[in-house]
Design a protein around this motif. Structure first.
Motif, PDB file in Angstrom:
ATOM      1  N   GLU A 118      35.219  29.656  42.286  1.00 56.21           N
ATOM      2  CA  GLU A 118      35.018  31.098  42.157  1.00 56.21           C
ATOM      3  C   GLU A 118      33.583  31.356  41.716  1.00 56.21           C
ATOM      4  O   GLU A 118      32.989  30.541  41.003  1.00 56.21           O
ATOM      5  N   CYS A 160      36.795  42.685  43.202  1.00 52.41           N
ATOM      6  CA  CYS A 160      38.097  42.467  43.823  1.00 52.41           C
ATOM      7  C   CYS A 160      38.949  43.738  43.793  1.00 52.41           C
ATOM      8  O   CYS A 160      38.694  44.651  43.000  1.00 52.41           O
ATOM      9  N   CYS A 166      40.765  38.466  39.559  1.00 49.94           N
ATOM     10  CA  CYS A 166      39.307  38.416  39.690  1.00 49.94           C
ATOM     11  C   CYS A 166      38.661  39.781  39.466  1.00 49.94           C
ATOM     12  O   CYS A 166      37.453  39.858  39.190  1.00 49.94           O
ATOM     13  N   THR A 170      35.516  39.834  36.954  1.00 50.71           N
ATOM     14  CA  THR A 170      34.259  40.399  37.443  1.00 50.71           C
ATOM     15  C   THR A 170      33.806  41.558  36.566  1.00 50.71           C
ATOM     16  O   THR A 170      32.616  41.669  36.230  1.00 50.71           O
ATOM     17  N   TYR A 212      31.764  39.025  44.105  1.00 49.85           N
ATOM     18  CA  TYR A 212      32.720  37.953  43.830  1.00 49.85           C
ATOM     19  C   TYR A 212      33.369  37.458  45.122  1.00 49.85           C
ATOM     20  O   TYR A 212      33.729  38.230  46.007  1.00 49.85           O
ATOM     21  N   TYR A 213      33.544  36.123  45.207  1.00 46.80           N
ATOM     22  CA  TYR A 213      34.407  35.541  46.225  1.00 46.80           C
ATOM     23  C   TYR A 213      34.840  34.159  45.758  1.00 46.80           C
ATOM     24  O   TYR A 213      34.433  33.699  44.679  1.00 46.80           O
ATOM     25  N   TRP A 214      35.675  33.509  46.555  1.00 48.14           N
ATOM     26  CA  TRP A 214      36.232  32.228  46.123  1.00 48.14           C
ATOM     27  C   TRP A 214      36.439  31.319  47.331  1.00 48.14           C
ATOM     28  O   TRP A 214      36.385  31.759  48.492  1.00 48.14           O
ATOM     29  N   TYR A 256      32.282  30.642  36.057  1.00 51.28           N
ATOM     30  CA  TYR A 256      33.698  30.416  36.319  1.00 51.28           C
ATOM     31  C   TYR A 256      33.990  28.915  36.265  1.00 51.28           C
ATOM     32  O   TYR A 256      33.304  28.133  36.934  1.00 51.28           O
TER      33      TYR A 256
END
Length: 335
Positions: A118, A160, A166, A170, A212-214, A256
């Motif tokens: 993440e 998100c 998330c 965030t 944000y991303y994962w 993270y």
């Protein structure tokens, strides 16, 4: 080595004393039930395991619908299903440690070799054009480079959808970084499709994007993105006790932590089916591989089964390393 993994190693060692050859092709493999979790990477993994165990070892495999908490609870309390191929450990850490210590469940391979990832990302073309921006903190010094969609005079950080964990992390990191005072707003995406679409739209236009991303995900298989590190490093205790908590009053900056993602089986499965367990102890793949599979699946609107067969056709060097010559030949004949 964590307490969880150490306990599992001891449990596996005890089982191995009774069955020293876990993955011998000449041993009989019986019936196996596998949770087909309701997110893409885990669903594809379930089908990969089904195909290998059936075609390579002659097992009788049944897939059952699963999700993190219902599957874990059922395995822990009822001993079914036998296998959770992709369990994100942080979601069930304490009860899983108890189940392992008390001899009900066993953690096997870390199915994602680089863990669940993440972070805050930018497009690769942006990173190449702005080599001086090598961290989140440095990006926040340049709100003009990341214009928010509703107010180009301020920078935008994509977050998100409401209700996702998330979104909490965030928002807390946004406050910890004092990003608002540096000229940034949080950009609400409304849904998973909205978040994914914001990246796709940025790529289509060659525009900057920060948010944000994962991984593993289809989007990171389709678009070349770069995760910016946090200069503060990882404070896992603070992440758990504050960053992951709604409205934490005093959030501090932390990266993270990488999520541990393991295959988990019941103790009964480990004791009674050394063939299946031997394979599951060996089977693992990296995020780059999974991202590519999920990108193909999304682009082709394919099922988990379709994506598993595509993996076998296109990544023989990955799955071939999991198997003996005989098992590999059997799987190859089924492709």
């Amino acid at each position: 080595m964590t307490k969880l993994v150490y306990a599992s190693v001891l449990a596996i060692a005890a089982s191995a004393m009774a069955a020293p050859a876990f993955a011998q092709d000449n041993q009989e493999c019986g019936r196996v039930t596998i949770a087909e979790m309701n997110w893409a990477s885990a669903g594809v993994a379930a089908w990969v395991d089904k195909i290998v165990l059936e075609e390579g070892f002659g097992c009788q495999v049944e897939l059952v619908t699963g999700d993190t908490m219902p599957t874990f609870t059922s395995m822990n309390e009822r001993g079914q299903p036998d296998v959770a191929p992709e369990l994100w450990i942080n979601a069930v850490k304490d009860p899983l440690e108890a189940a392992v210590a008390e001899g009900r469940l066993i953690t096997l391979s870390e199915i994602l070799t680089d863990g669940g990832v993440e972070g805050w990302w930018v497009p690769a073309y942006f990173a190449e054009a702005n080599p001086e921006i090598t961290s989140v903190e440095q990006a926040l010094q340049h709100p003009d480079l990341f214009p928010a969609p509703e107010n180009a005079a301020r920078g935008g950080i994509y977050t998100c959808p409401a209700g996702w964990a998330c979104q909490i992390t965030t928002e807390n990191l946004f406050r910890a970084l004092d990003a608002e005072a540096q000229g940034f707003d949080l950009v609400e995406t409304g849904s998973a499709a909205g978040l994914d679409g914001s990246i796709g739209n940025a790529y289509a236009r060659g525009e900057p994007w920060l948010g944000y991303y994962w991984a593993p995900t289809a989007v990171l298989g389709m678009y070349d993105m770069v995760m910016l590190p946090f200069e503060a490093g990882v404070d896992e205790e603070h992440y758990v006790e504050c960053i992951s908590v709604v409205g934490c009053p005093d959030p501090q900056v932390t990266a993270y932590p990488v999520a541990e993602v393991f295959t988990v089986v019941t103790q009964q499965m480990a004791e009674n089916n050394p063939v299946a367990v031997g394979y599951l102890e060996t089977r693992a793949w990296g995020n780059d591989t999974v991202n590519a599979i999920l990108a193909w699946q999304m682009e082709n609107q394919a099922t988990n089964e379709d994506a598993a067969w595509w993996f076998f056709e296109n990544f023989p060097e990955v799955w071939g390393a999991w198997l003996s010559d005989d098992a590999r030949t059997s799987v190859e004949s089924a492709i």
